[in-house]
Design a protein around this motif. Structure first.
Motif, mmCIF file in Angstrom:
data_model
loop_
_atom_site.group_PDB
_atom_site.id
_atom_site.type_symbol
_atom_site.label_atom_id
_atom_site.label_comp_id
_atom_site.label_asym_id
_atom_site.label_seq_id
_atom_site.Cartn_x
_atom_site.Cartn_y
_atom_site.Cartn_z
ATOM 1 N N ALA A 164 0.735 -0.858 0.029
ATOM 2 C CA ALA A 164 -0.243 0.061 0.242
ATOM 3 C C ALA A 164 1.105 1.464 0.117
ATOM 4 O O ALA A 164 0.451 2.208 -0.170
ATOM 5 N N GLY A 165 1.877 1.100 -0.015
ATOM 6 C CA GLY A 165 3.004 2.268 0.296
ATOM 7 C C GLY A 165 3.692 2.755 1.951
ATOM 8 O O GLY A 165 4.123 3.296 1.602
ATOM 9 N N MET A 166 2.520 2.647 2.529
ATOM 10 C CA MET A 166 3.410 2.458 3.760
ATOM 11 C C MET A 166 4.505 1.989 4.710
ATOM 12 O O MET A 166 5.070 1.119 3.397
ATOM 13 N N GLU A 167 5.276 3.024 4.672
ATOM 14 C CA GLU A 167 6.804 2.292 5.521
ATOM 15 C C GLU A 167 6.352 1.187 5.971
ATOM 16 O O GLU A 167 5.485 1.294 7.396
ATOM 17 N N VAL A 168 6.941 0.313 6.343
ATOM 18 C CA VAL A 168 7.343 -0.834 6.563
ATOM 19 C C VAL A 168 8.434 -0.593 8.441
ATOM 20 O O VAL A 168 9.650 -1.024 8.069
ATOM 21 N N CYS A 169 7.729 -0.922 9.852
ATOM 22 C CA CYS A 169 8.338 -1.010 10.760
ATOM 23 C C CYS A 169 8.326 -2.720 10.927
ATOM 24 O O CYS A 169 7.402 -3.165 12.024
ATOM 25 N N CYS A 170 8.983 -3.319 10.844
ATOM 26 C CA CYS A 170 9.314 -4.841 11.855
ATOM 27 C C CYS A 170 10.230 -5.027 12.025
ATOM 28 O O CYS A 170 11.218 -5.565 11.710
ATOM 29 N N GLY A 171 10.729 -5.619 13.394
ATOM 30 C CA GLY A 171 11.566 -5.971 14.329
ATOM 31 C C GLY A 171 10.640 -7.513 15.668
ATOM 32 O O GLY A 171 10.616 -8.243 14.703
ATOM 33 N N GLY A 172 11.519 -7.640 15.624
ATOM 34 C CA GLY A 172 11.221 -8.100 17.567
ATOM 35 C C GLY A 172 11.736 -8.124 18.638
ATOM 36 O O GLY A 172 12.433 -7.058 19.137
ATOM 37 N N ILE A 173 11.936 -8.977 19.452
ATOM 38 C CA ILE A 173 12.676 -8.968 21.075
ATOM 39 C C ILE A 173 13.505 -10.417 20.964
ATOM 40 O O ILE A 173 13.232 -11.528 20.165
ATOM 41 N N VAL A 174 14.701 -9.853 21.297
ATOM 42 C CA VAL A 174 15.624 -11.010 21.251
ATOM 43 C C VAL A 174 15.947 -11.231 22.455
ATOM 44 O O VAL A 174 15.573 -10.854 23.764
ATOM 45 N N GLY A 175 16.451 -12.720 22.753
ATOM 46 C CA GLY A 175 16.795 -13.109 24.236
ATOM 47 C C GLY A 175 15.775 -14.155 25.308
ATOM 48 O O GLY A 175 15.064 -13.457 26.629
ATOM 49 N N MET A 176 14.384 -14.342 24.259
ATOM 50 C CA MET A 176 13.413 -15.331 24.906
ATOM 51 C C MET A 176 13.633 -16.574 24.522
ATOM 52 O O MET A 176 12.854 -17.062 24.984
ATOM 53 N N GLY A 177 14.579 -16.650 24.943
ATOM 54 C CA GLY A 177 14.857 -18.521 25.415
ATOM 55 C C GLY A 177 15.563 -18.820 23.986
ATOM 56 O O GLY A 177 15.377 -20.091 23.670
ATOM 57 N N GLU A 178 15.151 -17.894 22.983
ATOM 58 C CA GLU A 178 15.858 -18.410 20.876
ATOM 59 C C GLU A 178 17.075 -18.800 21.309
ATOM 60 O O GLU A 178 18.101 -18.418 21.824
ATOM 61 N N THR A 179 17.380 -20.074 20.423
ATOM 62 C CA THR A 179 18.832 -20.018 20.122
ATOM 63 C C THR A 179 19.502 -18.883 19.146
ATOM 64 O O THR A 179 18.725 -18.557 18.382
ATOM 65 N N ARG A 180 21.054 -18.980 19.094
ATOM 66 C CA ARG A 180 21.032 -18.427 18.151
ATOM 67 C C ARG A 180 21.228 -18.694 16.818
ATOM 68 O O ARG A 180 20.795 -17.478 15.641
ATOM 69 N N ALA A 181 21.285 -20.228 16.310
ATOM 70 C CA ALA A 181 20.698 -20.270 14.505
ATOM 71 C C ALA A 181 19.215 -19.797 14.777
ATOM 72 O O ALA A 181 19.173 -19.373 13.460
ATOM 73 N N GLN A 182 17.915 -19.769 15.509
ATOM 74 C CA GLN A 182 17.235 -18.845 15.275
ATOM 75 C C GLN A 182 17.746 -17.445 15.003
ATOM 76 O O GLN A 182 16.393 -16.820 14.686
ATOM 77 N N ARG A 183 17.993 -16.857 15.853
ATOM 78 C CA ARG A 183 18.159 -14.991 15.392
ATOM 79 C C ARG A 183 18.618 -14.946 14.675
ATOM 80 O O ARG A 183 18.452 -14.238 13.607
ATOM 81 N N ALA A 184 19.660 -16.524 13.943
ATOM 82 C CA ALA A 184 20.159 -15.988 12.209
ATOM 83 C C ALA A 184 19.044 -15.835 11.263
ATOM 84 O O ALA A 184 18.907 -15.342 10.631
ATOM 85 N N GLU A 185 17.896 -16.824 11.390
ATOM 86 C CA GLU A 185 16.972 -17.215 11.138
ATOM 87 C C GLU A 185 16.017 -15.787 11.359
ATOM 88 O O GLU A 185 15.406 -15.968 9.423
ATOM 89 N N PHE A 186 15.528 -15.093 12.277
ATOM 90 C CA PHE A 186 14.736 -14.198 11.913
ATOM 91 C C PHE A 186 15.342 -13.207 11.421
ATOM 92 O O PHE A 186 14.846 -12.207 10.701
#
Length: 341
Positions: A208-230
């Motif tokens: 639709a042409g709006m700028e997209v802001c998208c991130g998340g939270i790290v340190g919720m128990g995810e592995t480093r591999a899952q951070r790389a995936e993210f």
């Protein structure tokens, strides 16, 4: 506790040399495999990683720092079960449902603009906006635009196409909707909706042409591999902005007893995300105070090029004056409003 996953043989040995060529010189972000290799670098290589991330930020984004303030239009009582969030009505947390009136919303925008900020984000704790919330947004955005010169962003949960179109019509500049974590880890964090539902909203916003802001939270128990995936999944989305939040465990939530991520791990993650997203606005957001303490400056010198000033939605941040003084000491100019339009 973060699980350690061995980086693939042959990737980690020269990962910073590879990244210097691929990311710094050519502007191509790290792959998932390469991001994992950076996340697995030993502590003695952290300064090298941060230094390269800063060079990448300066090369592809420049020295300016975008400053943003946020305010909650509708707080608490959310029907979703995001395990990190004290605004869920399903958990025994101390946050209670409340609405902010339009005059208070305008005053918050004025105070944000007075800090030099160019972005003001209106946030609501909902699955998605109903008619009342959309009406409040229409009135609130109009009142803000009449009173102060600032870009208005929004974060209202999952949207329909009709709601996306309405937000564009009323002049919302940027839409925030975090994927929160890697697709593979998302069901551990949220069960009342899916990662794919969030992705659908984000693609509608982008189209639709709006700028997209998208991130998340790290340190919720995810592995480093899952951070790389993210990081790789965010790179595929190509958001204009990625807010970097660090889990600040909230009493009464399922993640209330999670340990706080170490400062070293947080800085390593920031630098890696910069190398995966060389041209993206990478913003320090919630949890940085408890996670990094006085080391926030190293993050700004390790890939970060935007900050949220003041308080967050349900937790206290640093006073805006402290962040602005830090940026002045680092000789990093605040991005002007005209540069964000």
């Amino acid at each position: 506790m973060t699980a350690t996953v061995a980086a693939p043989t042959g990737v980690s040995e020269d990962i910073l040399r590879t990244a210097r060529t691929q990311v710094l010189e050519e502007g191509r972000g790290l792959t998932e495999e390469q991001a994992l290799a950076c996340l697995e670098l030993p502590d003695e290589r952290l300064d090298d990683l941060l230094s390269l991330a800063h060079e990448v930020r300066m090369r592809w984004c420049g020295p300016e720092v975008e400053v943003e303030g946020i305010v909650s239009l509708k707080t608490g009582g959310c029907p979703e079960d995001c395990h990190f969030c004290s605004q869920s009505g399903l958990f025994a947390s101390p946050v209670r449902s409340a609405w902010l009136d339009i005059p208070s919303l305008v005053e918050a925008a004025k105070q944000t603009a007075a800090t030099g900020a160019t972005e003001f984000c209106i946030v609501a704790a909902v699955r998605g906006p109903d008619a009342r919330l959309m009406s409040q947004m229409r009135a609130g955005v109009a009142a803000i635009k009449d009173a102060v010169d600032i870009n208005v962003a929004a974060s209202l949960g999952m949207l329909t196409q009709e709601q996306v179109d309405e937000l564009v019509e009323i002049g919302v500049h940027r839409y925030n909707h975090n994927l929160e974590t890697a697709r593979s880890y998302f069901p551990t964090v949220v069960t009342t909706h899916t990662w794919e539902e969030r992705w659908s909203t984000l693609t509608m916003v982008r189209d639709a042409g709006m700028e997209v802001c998208c991130g998340g939270i790290v340190g919720m128990g995810e592995t480093r591999a899952q951070r790389a995936e993210f990081a790789a999944q965010l790179a595929t989305l190509e958001p204009d902005e990625v807010p970097m939040n660090f889990l600040n465990p909230r009493p009464g939530t399922p993640f209330g007893d999670q340990p706080v991520m170490s400062a070293t791990e947080a800085l390593r993650t920031v630098a890696t995300f910069r190398l995966a997203l060389p041209r993206t606005i990478l913003r320090f957001a919630g949890g940085r105070e408890i996670t990094l303490g006085d080391l926030a400056e190293r993050g700004v010198l390790g890939g970060i090029n935007a900050v949220i000033v003041g308080n967050y939605l349900t937790t206290l941040g640093r006073p805006a004056t402290e962040d602005l003084a830090m940026l002045a000491d680092l000789k990093m100019p605040i991005k002007a409003l005209s540069a964000t339009l």
